[in-house]
Write a protein that holds these residues in place. Structure first.
Motif, mmCIF file in Angstrom:
data_model
loop_
_atom_site.group_PDB
_atom_site.id
_atom_site.type_symbol
_atom_site.label_atom_id
_atom_site.label_comp_id
_atom_site.label_asym_id
_atom_site.label_seq_id
_atom_site.Cartn_x
_atom_site.Cartn_y
_atom_site.Cartn_z
ATOM 1 N N ARG A 81 0.837 -1.197 0.000
ATOM 2 C CA ARG A 81 0.000 0.000 0.000
ATOM 3 C C ARG A 81 0.869 1.244 0.000
ATOM 4 O O ARG A 81 2.043 1.188 0.303
ATOM 5 C CB ARG A 81 -0.878 0.037 1.258
ATOM 6 C CG ARG A 81 -1.891 -1.066 1.367
ATOM 7 C CD ARG A 81 -2.721 -0.843 2.600
ATOM 8 N NE ARG A 81 -3.679 -1.907 2.810
ATOM 9 C CZ ARG A 81 -4.373 -2.045 3.910
ATOM 10 N NH1 ARG A 81 -4.231 -1.202 4.922
ATOM 11 N NH2 ARG A 81 -5.224 -3.037 4.030
ATOM 12 N N GLU A 82 0.221 2.361 -0.277
ATOM 13 C CA GLU A 82 0.904 3.648 -0.252
ATOM 14 C C GLU A 82 1.503 3.937 1.127
ATOM 15 O O GLU A 82 2.585 4.488 1.248
ATOM 16 C CB GLU A 82 -0.095 4.745 -0.623
ATOM 17 C CG GLU A 82 0.538 6.052 -0.987
ATOM 18 C CD GLU A 82 -0.498 7.018 -1.524
ATOM 19 O OE1 GLU A 82 -0.732 8.018 -0.838
ATOM 20 O OE2 GLU A 82 -1.061 6.752 -2.606
ATOM 21 N N GLU A 83 0.819 3.515 2.185
ATOM 22 C CA GLU A 83 1.277 3.818 3.546
ATOM 23 C C GLU A 83 2.233 2.771 4.118
ATOM 24 O O GLU A 83 2.740 2.919 5.219
ATOM 25 C CB GLU A 83 0.097 4.018 4.499
ATOM 26 C CG GLU A 83 -0.743 2.794 4.730
ATOM 27 C CD GLU A 83 -1.894 2.610 3.750
ATOM 28 O OE1 GLU A 83 -2.802 1.842 4.068
ATOM 29 O OE2 GLU A 83 -1.901 3.225 2.666
ATOM 30 N N GLY A 84 2.483 1.675 3.371
ATOM 31 C CA GLY A 84 3.424 0.668 3.852
ATOM 32 C C GLY A 84 3.077 -0.724 3.356
ATOM 33 O O GLY A 84 2.312 -0.893 2.411
ATOM 34 N N VAL A 85 3.651 -1.715 4.024
ATOM 35 C CA VAL A 85 3.472 -3.115 3.652
ATOM 36 C C VAL A 85 2.618 -3.796 4.717
ATOM 37 O O VAL A 85 2.972 -3.789 5.900
ATOM 38 C CB VAL A 85 4.833 -3.834 3.521
ATOM 39 C CG1 VAL A 85 4.640 -5.301 3.169
ATOM 40 C CG2 VAL A 85 5.718 -3.135 2.485
ATOM 41 N N VAL A 86 1.493 -4.381 4.287
ATOM 42 C CA VAL A 86 0.612 -5.106 5.198
ATOM 43 C C VAL A 86 0.921 -6.596 5.067
ATOM 44 O O VAL A 86 0.995 -7.131 3.966
ATOM 45 C CB VAL A 86 -0.877 -4.855 4.867
ATOM 46 C CG1 VAL A 86 -1.781 -5.705 5.757
ATOM 47 C CG2 VAL A 86 -1.212 -3.384 4.997
ATOM 48 N N VAL A 87 1.094 -7.242 6.217
ATOM 49 C CA VAL A 87 1.302 -8.686 6.255
ATOM 50 C C VAL A 87 0.102 -9.301 6.952
ATOM 51 O O VAL A 87 -0.279 -8.878 8.040
ATOM 52 C CB VAL A 87 2.600 -9.036 7.013
ATOM 53 C CG1 VAL A 87 2.746 -10.550 7.160
ATOM 54 C CG2 VAL A 87 3.814 -8.452 6.311
ATOM 55 N N GLU A 88 -0.521 -10.302 6.296
ATOM 56 C CA GLU A 88 -1.612 -11.050 6.916
ATOM 57 C C GLU A 88 -1.080 -12.425 7.273
ATOM 58 O O GLU A 88 -0.722 -13.230 6.412
ATOM 59 C CB GLU A 88 -2.815 -11.197 5.982
ATOM 60 C CG GLU A 88 -3.945 -11.943 6.668
ATOM 61 C CD GLU A 88 -5.186 -12.099 5.806
ATOM 62 O OE1 GLU A 88 -6.108 -12.794 6.263
ATOM 63 O OE2 GLU A 88 -5.246 -11.536 4.707
ATOM 64 N N TYR A 89 -1.006 -12.679 8.581
ATOM 65 C CA TYR A 89 -0.498 -13.942 9.085
ATOM 66 C C TYR A 89 -1.507 -15.052 8.848
ATOM 67 O O TYR A 89 -2.695 -14.794 8.634
ATOM 68 C CB TYR A 89 -0.184 -13.812 10.575
ATOM 69 C CG TYR A 89 0.790 -12.696 10.870
ATOM 70 C CD1 TYR A 89 2.116 -12.789 10.468
ATOM 71 C CD2 TYR A 89 0.379 -11.546 11.533
ATOM 72 C CE1 TYR A 89 3.013 -11.761 10.720
ATOM 73 C CE2 TYR A 89 1.273 -10.516 11.800
ATOM 74 C CZ TYR A 89 2.585 -10.634 11.393
ATOM 75 O OH TYR A 89 3.464 -9.618 11.644
#
Length: 148
Positions: free
Chosen positions: A19-27
Motif C-alpha cells: 500500500r501507499e502507507e506501507g506493507v501489510v502482512v496477513e499472518y
C-alpha cells in the motif's frame, strides 16, 4: 519454551498487500500488521545493528503473498511463530546463512548484514528493522547495470 536457547522455525506463506502507507502482512492466523512507510531502496546489502529486531520478507512475483523470517529473534515463542506463519533463524557471531534463494544473512557481534539478489529471489525483498523507538523499512534492490 522460554529463555535464550531459541530454535529455528521454518516459515509458511503469508498474505501481503503493498500500500501507499506501507506493507501489510496477513499472518496465517488471520491477524495483520502494517510495516509503516515507503521502504527505502538499498542496493544489494543492508547492515543493521544487532540489537534491533530484523524481519525479512520476500514476496512472490505477483506481490500478493510471501515468506517472512525473523532474524535472531530471541523473544517470540515458537508456538506464536508457527501459528502466524513467520519463521525464525538464529545466527551466532561469524555465521552466514541463506534465508531464501538469493537472500543471505551474516552475523557479527555488532551487526547483521542482509544481502539480496532480487532476480534470484524472484520477488521483492523487504527488510524491516525496529526497536521500541524506531521502525525502518527497506527494499533490497539490484545495483544498476555497470555495462552502460
Amino acid at each position: 519454551m522460554s529463555g535464550p536457547g531459541r530454535t529455528d522455525v521454518p516459515p509458511d506463506t503469508v498474505g501481503i498487500e503493498l500500500r501507499e502507507e506501507g506493507v501489510v502482512v496477513e499472518y496465517i492466523d488471520g491477524r495483520t500488521t502494517l510495516y509503516r512507510g515507503v521502504p527505502e531502496r538499498v542496493e544489494g546489502t543492508l547492515i543493521a545493528v544487532s540489537t534491533k529486531q530484523i524481519h525479512v520478507l520476500v514476496t512472490d512475483p505477483a506481490e500478493t503473498e510471501g515468506v517472512m523470517l525473523y532474524v535472531n529473534d530471541r523473544k517470540t515463542d515458537e508456538e506464536i511463530l508457527r501459528d502466524s506463519g513467520v519463521g525464525r533463524i538464529v545466527l551466532d557471531s561469524g555465521e552466514t546463512e541463506e534465508l531464501f534463494p538469493g537472500v543471505t544473512a551474516r552475523q557479527t557481534r555488532e551487526r547483521t548484514e542482509i544481502e539480496a539478489d532480487p532476480a534470484v529471489a524472484r520477488g521483492r525483498v523487504f527488510v524491516f528493522v525496529e526497536d521500541e523507538w524506531t521502525e525502518d523499512s527497506y527494499e533490497l534492490v539490484a545495483p544498476p547495470d555497470s555495462d552502460e
